[in-house]
Design a protein around this motif. Structure first.
Motif, short mmCIF file in Angstrom:
data_model
loop_
_atom_site.label_atom_id
_atom_site.label_comp_id
_atom_site.label_asym_id
_atom_site.label_seq_id
_atom_site.Cartn_x
_atom_site.Cartn_y
_atom_site.Cartn_z
N THR A 9 4.01 47.66 51.78
CA THR A 9 3.29 48.60 51.28
C THR A 9 3.74 50.11 51.79
OG1 THR A 9 1.45 47.04 50.87
CG2 THR A 9 0.82 49.46 50.80
N TYR B 190 1.24 38.90 44.87
CA TYR B 190 0.58 38.12 45.86
C TYR B 190 -0.46 37.01 45.17
CZ TYR B 190 -1.95 37.17 50.10
OH TYR B 190 -2.49 36.44 51.30
N THR C 110 2.09 39.47 64.80
CA THR C 110 2.91 39.79 66.05
C THR C 110 2.39 38.65 67.09
OG1 THR C 110 3.70 41.92 65.56
CG2 THR C 110 4.05 41.26 67.80
N VAL D 287 10.51 40.36 59.83
CA VAL D 287 10.14 40.86 60.79
C VAL D 287 10.93 40.34 62.14
CG1 VAL D 287 7.96 40.57 62.40
CG2 VAL D 287 7.92 41.02 59.69
N LEU D 288 11.31 41.21 63.15
CA LEU D 288 12.07 40.80 64.30
C LEU D 288 11.16 40.91 65.45
CD1 LEU D 288 15.33 42.94 63.95
CD2 LEU D 288 14.90 40.64 63.28
N ASP D 289 10.27 41.87 65.55
CA ASP D 289 9.16 41.93 66.53
C ASP D 289 8.20 42.88 66.03
OD1 ASP D 289 9.96 44.39 67.28
OD2 ASP D 289 11.29 43.63 68.93
N GLU D 290 7.18 43.15 66.86
CA GLU D 290 5.96 44.07 66.70
C GLU D 290 6.39 45.23 65.73
OE1 GLU D 290 3.19 45.11 69.45
OE2 GLU D 290 1.86 46.16 68.03
N LYS E 55 -3.18 44.35 60.59
CA LYS E 55 -2.42 43.11 60.23
C LYS E 55 -1.30 42.62 60.87
CE LYS E 55 -0.99 43.36 56.15
NZ LYS E 55 -0.83 43.83 54.57
N THR E 56 -0.28 43.67 60.84
CA THR E 56 0.99 43.38 61.59
C THR E 56 0.87 43.12 63.19
OG1 THR E 56 2.07 45.09 60.15
CG2 THR E 56 3.10 44.43 62.19
N ARG F 195 7.89 35.43 44.78
CA ARG F 195 6.89 34.49 44.16
C ARG F 195 7.36 33.95 42.78
NH1 ARG F 195 1.67 33.59 45.89
NH2 ARG F 195 1.44 33.33 43.76
N ARG G 164 4.81 53.25 50.02
CA ARG G 164 4.22 54.64 50.15
C ARG G 164 5.39 55.59 50.32
NH1 ARG G 164 0.45 56.14 54.95
NH2 ARG G 164 0.14 58.26 54.34
N GLN H 277 6.99 38.79 54.63
CA GLN H 277 5.74 38.17 54.73
C GLN H 277 4.83 39.23 55.15
OE1 GLN H 277 7.28 37.13 59.36
NE2 GLN H 277 4.93 36.68 58.98
N LEU H 278 3.39 38.78 55.31
CA LEU H 278 2.40 39.54 55.52
C LEU H 278 2.37 40.42 56.92
CD1 LEU H 278 -0.85 37.15 55.11
CD2 LEU H 278 -0.23 39.23 53.67
N GLY H 279 2.18 41.77 56.61
CA GLY H 279 2.35 42.83 57.74
C GLY H 279 4.11 43.34 57.80
N ALA H 280 4.76 42.68 56.95
CA ALA H 280 6.06 43.12 57.26
C ALA H 280 6.50 44.69 56.85
CB ALA H 280 7.08 42.18 56.24
N TRP I 226 5.84 41.14 47.00
CA TRP I 226 5.84 39.55 46.87
C TRP I 226 6.71 39.10 45.62
CZ3 TRP I 226 4.05 37.02 50.90
CH2 TRP I 226 3.05 37.96 51.87
N ARG J 120 12.34 45.88 62.49
CA ARG J 120 12.42 45.00 61.03
C ARG J 120 13.75 45.09 60.47
NH1 ARG J 120 8.08 44.47 62.54
NH2 ARG J 120 5.96 44.76 61.33
#
Lengths: 184, 340
Positions: free
Chosen positions: A41, A82, B220, A128-131, B215-216, A112, A45, A35-38, A109, A134
């Motif tokens: 990118t 995306y 959260t 995502v598990l928490d902040e 964003k992350t 999709r 990198r 998801q977004l923020g996972a 993505w 992963r």
């Protein structure tokens, strides 16, 4: 072939990408799902770095331009579905051309339009598990992807969190990246 | 000079006077509504819409300027970076027009256009040297712009562009597209200190940006709050996120001013339309004694007037592009333009 790993920080997600970049061979397709923020990118990198490409040439998220091409040996095509809506558009991203030229291809993505991607691919699901944490599931289908995943991740990178279908990697079997990726 | 811009989702044309800065007309046909249902620019739709609107937009620009093609002395067109399917429409139209009318053709880098937009209402000596912050849906970069054709890139985003972060966070907190105006509006009643979102890379010594950690962090908090509470606190989430982006953009620009010794800031690109960002730059400028050059809103977002200014400069410097000029989605900015 499937492996499950736990990343406890953004640095480790980057390091996992770098490990895959070090192990990658020409023609590898990496399909990123999350998801977004996972951290898709960020993983890419790391992979870009692992391929030996210079970080000052890194141009970030391809969401806007859809695909970014990096020249090297091998080259890297970083594509993003995306905002792509049809298989015809996927065809325009240059994936086939890149594979024809023995590049490594990373597609964000990928879930999709999975049917529009080559079937030989390494799917990387980042949950995502928490902040910071992963869960990363790597699944290889096809000869190129399986050959990459069959190699041990660099030993440092594998760490204790890996469960390779329940078996621990043999001691000393890991490759060590030139930059000593840490993955714990 | 006739200028054409089709790098993303606006079809734009403008006519610039003989002095290379007097704007005679500027027409922008935006496609935002067409992309709204998809939460972002859909390239295929963008390309098709450009094909339909390019000719009427150019005709309107000529009509509003009160000129005909006979009065035009050159054609400027954005040839990158951007969506290749969109760029091609403008580039091919410009090439055909230049060829059929036997006019000189100049390709313009989209970011150079944004950097030169302040020249629309100020002479060079009031604009350069400056630190230029170009922020949009596709770009977030800092340059030291010493003069026309003399640019040094100081930093760029390592992941999302600032505008892309706005779009994606808007989606995370249940706001519409485009994310910039939606977040700004939602933030109006919110507390920018309600959530302590990180200011990614602000403490580090380099001038690169990173917005994915931010964003992350929003993701959260949304997950922790749950859908219902997150919706209740949308204003606070939007305000806190927006504040973090503004802090990072302003903080890096201040560091760039210090590094270069420049006394001016050029703020341009779609995200420069953000109210709190503009206000903060003006306040910092007053407090610290630097000039802040922000083009009027309609010249911050994509437009052809800025391409016309940049194109007129190139033409005046004797630069021409061949009739096989290519659109390049990843066109690199020429940092030192060589005059012919």
């Amino acid at each position: 072939m499937r492996r499950r790993l736990l990343s406890e920080s953004a640095e480790r997600t980057f390091a996992l990408g770098r490990s895959i970049g070090v192990l990658a061979r020409p023609g590898l397709v990496v399909a990123l799902v999350g998801q977004l923020g996972a951290g898709k990118t960020l993983f890419t990198r790391g992979l870009h770095r692992g391929l030996g490409l210079r970080d000052d040439g890194w141009s970030g998220s391809p969401t806007f331009v859809l695909a970014t091409r990096y020249s090297g040996s091998p080259s890297l095509l970083h594509a993003d579905l995306y905002r792509v809506s049809s298989p015809a558009e996927v065809a325009d991203l240059g994936i086939e051309d890149a594979l024809g030229e023995r590049a490594v291809v990373v597609v964000e993505w990928a879930d999709r339009l999975p049917e529009a991607l080559p079937s030989d691919r390494l799917t990387v699901r980042i949950e995502v598990l928490d902040e910071h944490r992963r869960e990363v599931v790597l699944e290889a289908v096809g000869p190129v992807a399986e050959a990459v995943l069959a190699q041990s991740l660099p030993e440092d990178a594998a760490g204790g969190a890996e469960s390779r279908d329940g078996t621990e990697p043999a001691p000393g079997s890991g490759l060590v990246t030139s930059e000593g990726a840490r993955w714990r | 000079m006739l200028a054409i811009e089709t790098s993303c989702d606006e079809t734009a044309a403008a006519v610039i006077g003989d002095d290379g800065r007097t704007l005679l007309s500027s027409v922008v046909d935006t496609q935002v509504a067409a992309h709204q249902p998809y939460g972002g620019v859909v390239p295929e739709i963008a390309g098709r819409r450009h094909v339909v609107s390019i000719r009427p937009v150019v005709e309107r620009a000529l009509a509003e300027a009160g000129v005909t093609l006979d009065d035009i002395g050159g054609i400027a067109v954005t040839n990158g970076p951007g969506l290749v399917g969109s760029l091609l429409v403008g580039v091919n139209f410009a090439k055909a027009l230049a060829w059929s009318r036997n006019l000189p053709l100049v390709g313009v880098h989209h970011i150079e256009g944004h950097m030169l937009a302040p020249l629309l209402d100020a002479p060079d000596e009031d604009v350069f040297p400056a630190v230029a912050l170009i922020v949009s849906g596709g770009h977030t970069s800092l340059f030291h712009a010493r003069a026309f054709g003399r640019y040094t890139r100081l930093g760029r985003t390592l992941d999302d562009a600032a505008g892309e972060a706005f779009d994606k966070v808007a989606r995370l907190i249940g706001l519409g597209y485009p994310g910039g105006p939606a977040v700004q509006k939602a933030a109006e009643g919110g507390d920018p200190r309600a959530f302590a979102f990180p200011r990614p890379t602000l403490e580090k010594g380099h001038l690169d940006f990173s917005f994915s950690g931010l964003k992350t962090a929003v993701l959260t908090v949304v997950r922790e709050l749950g859908a219902e509470k997150a919706a209740d606190r949308r204003a606070d989430l939007a305000a806190s996120f927006q504040q973090a982006v503004v802090d990072v953009l302003v903080g890096k620009t201040l560091a760039a001013l210090e590094q270069t010794g420049a006394k001016r800031v050029i703020l341009s690109g779609g995200v420069a339309a953000n109210g709190p960002l503009r206000t903060r730059f003006r306040l910092e400028g007053e407090a610290r004694g630097f000039a802040v050059l922000i083009p009027p809103m309609r010249f911050c977002t994509d437009n052809a007037a800025m391409i016309g200014v940049a194109g007129a400069r190139r033409l005046a410097a004797g630069l021409r592009d061949p009739s096989d000029l290519d659109a390049d989605s990843a066109l690199p900015l020429v940092e030192e333009v060589q005059c012919a």
